[in-house]
Design an enzyme around this catalytic site. Structure first.
Site, PDB file in Angstrom:
ATOM      1  CE  LYS A  76      -3.974   1.883   2.604  1.00 38.73           C
ATOM      2  NZ  LYS A  76      -4.865   1.652   3.769  1.00 38.73           N
ATOM      3  CB  SER A 151      -8.255   3.434   2.709  1.00 38.38           C
ATOM      4  OG  SER A 151      -7.341   2.820   3.611  1.00 38.38           O
ATOM      5  CB  SER A 175      -8.275   0.596   5.660  1.00 36.42           C
ATOM      6  OG  SER A 175      -8.965   1.817   5.604  1.00 36.42           O
TER       7      SER A 175
END
Lengths: 491, 100
Positions: A76, A151, A175
């Site tokens: 990420k 996210s 997330s």
């Protein structure tokens, strides 16, 4: 859609039966072919191939590269990588190349993994759909008209679409778990402090935790075991040693006490999701688990406290983006004007909303009414869970109230988007581990995830339950006919 | 309940957070933040008398490392990331004469 599991790749590379280079080339080819998903912000092809060659040379020289030898991993884009841009999908970090690697990156390298790139996300991890990225949205591999969740939507789509074998992401209010559920993969948030956050760009420091995303429970456990452990560079890191999980993965659930969270079994959760949860509970019961319902009121009202705590911490953490030391600067004649111009141009709407909400909750005259109360609610969340864990070993709940929604469906209504996290935030407030496991499909054939929660440092029993669900799934009627679905009252 | 936060409040917190909002943004953010605060106000119904605050999920005391010098980040590498530097330091526009 997915390739060999990480454990199989690593075993073959260690045994010299296949090359790390071939595994990495496959991943890079899949990334190139899957560009329309918008899963990656940056692909580090050259470095990945060089590293794979080094691993192959090491194997040829009789060395063992480690438990993730040659396994492609995506990160990420809020996990710092030295010399490779780390953007948090925000314009304000435009051009920034961190001067150090996150501890989890060091650990991946030491285990023989190969980082293939940085994945898209909601800006600064604020969102539940990956639509808040400054670089455009990520799409769900199961239906490109739908969001992958967020996210960590880029990491989830990359794993679900077979672009990488494994991915790391961060989970502040769901997330990792929510996008894992929406993309049909496994995603896990460890106990707070179990994985070092050194080099994770901070969102809400008392909630953030790095965790694994993978196609199988065993792969998630393997990646977790590589990144878990104490780190002197993270003062919130837990000193207790990490146990061996291999026994947990093979263990059965006979006699295991499983509590289904009643507050997450009704209003606000879609019928197709509830049907899969019931199926999971039934499967565990048939395997010998003692399944019962348990009331955890905090599992729902925790969300209102989360809306205040996470933005309050974010407003403080994001004060550092002032155009002085890194990233974007918008020129202005005075220092304060420059700060304002930079932040106004550099942050997207959702980040601005959270910063303002947090600033408000912390401001004079409102602190006690909002932030102060939220911290007390957090105590109630911990107490509710403690009471539930007196009677049950693990808790079972949906991961997301709905299957993947359509792009644009919730962008105009921030509150509706926030409610996507209703099933997941309580674990962050309590600091407990939780995992989302794919358990069949719901409306329109889209994946549904079931969430297993455990007490602090209960990763062992959490993985044991998750692995059992994975084994039991084929024996259940795993699809839900779309015509039979009666929609609940989810946002 | 629109009076949980006013346009004036939003303009004030925007300034505190060093953000500039246009008229349309001010209107939209005020409505959106009021919606969220309304939802968050659910906590008002809870009895919180005598409940201590939790600021951290896993209480640990002060964590100190051994007082032994260790190398820090390379200064040139760090400064290379800054928008503007001079003589080994970060350079910013003038601060003197600005309103506080």
């Amino acid at each position: 859609m997915t390739a060999a599991p990480a454990a199989a790749i690593a075993a073959a590379v260690r045994a010299g039966e296949r090359s790390a280079s071939s595994a990495v080339q496959e991943s890079l080819a899949a990334i190139a072919a899957g560009g329309e998903l918008g899963a990656f912000n940056a692909v580090t092809a050259e470095a990945a191939l060089a590293r794979a060659e080094a691993i192959d040379s090491a194997v040829a020289a009789g060395e063992d590269p480690g438990p993730l030898a040659g396994v492609p991993v995506a990160l990420k884009d809020n996990i710092c990588t030295r010399g490779t841009p780390t953007t948090c999908s925000s314009r304000i970090l435009d051009g920034w190349e961190p001067p150090y690697d996150a501890t989890v990156v060091d650990l991946l390298n030491a285990a023989g993994a190969v980082v293939v790139g940085k994945t898209n996300m909601d800006e600064f991890a604020m969102g539940s759909s990956t639509e808040n990225s400054a670089f455009g949205p990520t799409r769900n591999p199961h239906d490109p008209a739908r969001v992958p969740g967020g996210s960590s939507g880029g990491s989830a789509a990359a794993v679900a679409g077979g672009l990488t074998t494994l991915a790391l992401a961060s989970d502040t209010g769901g997330s990792i778990r929510q996008p894992a559920a929406l993309c049909g993969i496994v995603g896990m948030k460890p106990t707070y402090g179990r994985v070092s956050r050194y080099g994770l760009v901070a969102f809400a420091s008392s909630l953030d935790q790095i965790g694994p995303m993978a196609c199988t429970v065993a792969d998630a456990a393997l990646l977790y075991s590589v990144i878990a452990g104490h780190d002197p560079r993270d003062s919130t890191s837990i000193p207790e040693p990490v146990g061996d999980l291999n026994g947990a993965l093979a263990g059965d659930v006979d006699g295991l006490r499983v509590g289904v969270v009643s507050e997450l079994c009704g209003e606000g959760i879609d019928a197709d999701v509830l049907a899969r949860l019931e199926s999971a509970a039934g499967a565990l019961a048939s395997a010998g688990a003692e399944v019962g319902e348990v009331s955890v009121p905090a599992a729902v009202f925790g969300l209102s406290a989360y809306f205040l705590i996470a933005p309050a911490e974010a407003s403080s953490n994001l004060a550092r983006y002032d155009g002085v030391r890194y990233g974007l600067r918008v020129a202005a004649p005075g220092a304060t004007d420059m700060n304002v111009a930079t932040r106004t141009a550099g942050f997207g709407d959702e980040v601005k909303r959270r910063i303002m909400l947090g600033t408000f909750a912390l401001s004079a005259g409102y602190y006690d009414a909002y932030y102060g109360k939220a911290l007390k609610v957090r105590t109630l969340v911990t107490r509710d869970f403690a009471a539930a864990y007196e009677r049950f070993d693990v808790l079972l709940a949906p991961t997301s109230p709905t299957v993947a929604f359509r792009l644009g469906e919730r962008t105009a209504n921030p509150l509706a988007m926030y409610l996507s996290d209703v099933c997941t935030v309580a674990s962050n407030l309590a600091g407990h581990p939780a995992i989302s496991v794919p358990f069949g499909s719901g409306a329109d054939g889209l994946p549904v995830g079931v969430q297993v929660m455990a007490p602090a440092l209960g990763e062992d029993v959490m993985f044991r339950t998750a692995a059992a669900l994975e084994r039991l799934l084929p024996a259940t009627a795993s699809t839900h006919s779309a015509g039979a679905v009666t929609k609940g009252t989810a946002p | 309940m629109a009076d949980r936060i006013s346009r004036h409040d939003v303009a004030h917190v925007a300034w505190l957070a060093r953000l500039e909002l246009g008229d349309e943004e001010l209107e939209r953010f005020t409505t959106q933040l009021a919606d969220v605060l309304d939802y968050a106000a659910e906590v008002e119904a809870l009895n919180l008398d005598g409940v201590p605050a939790t600021s951290h999920p896993y209480p640990v005391g002060n964590v100190l490392r051994d007082d032994v010098p260790e190398p820090g980040l390379d200064r040139a590498e760090v400064l290379a990331q800054a928008p503007e530097t001079e003589a080994g330091q970060f350079r910013v526009p003038p601060v003197r004469g600005e309103a506080p």
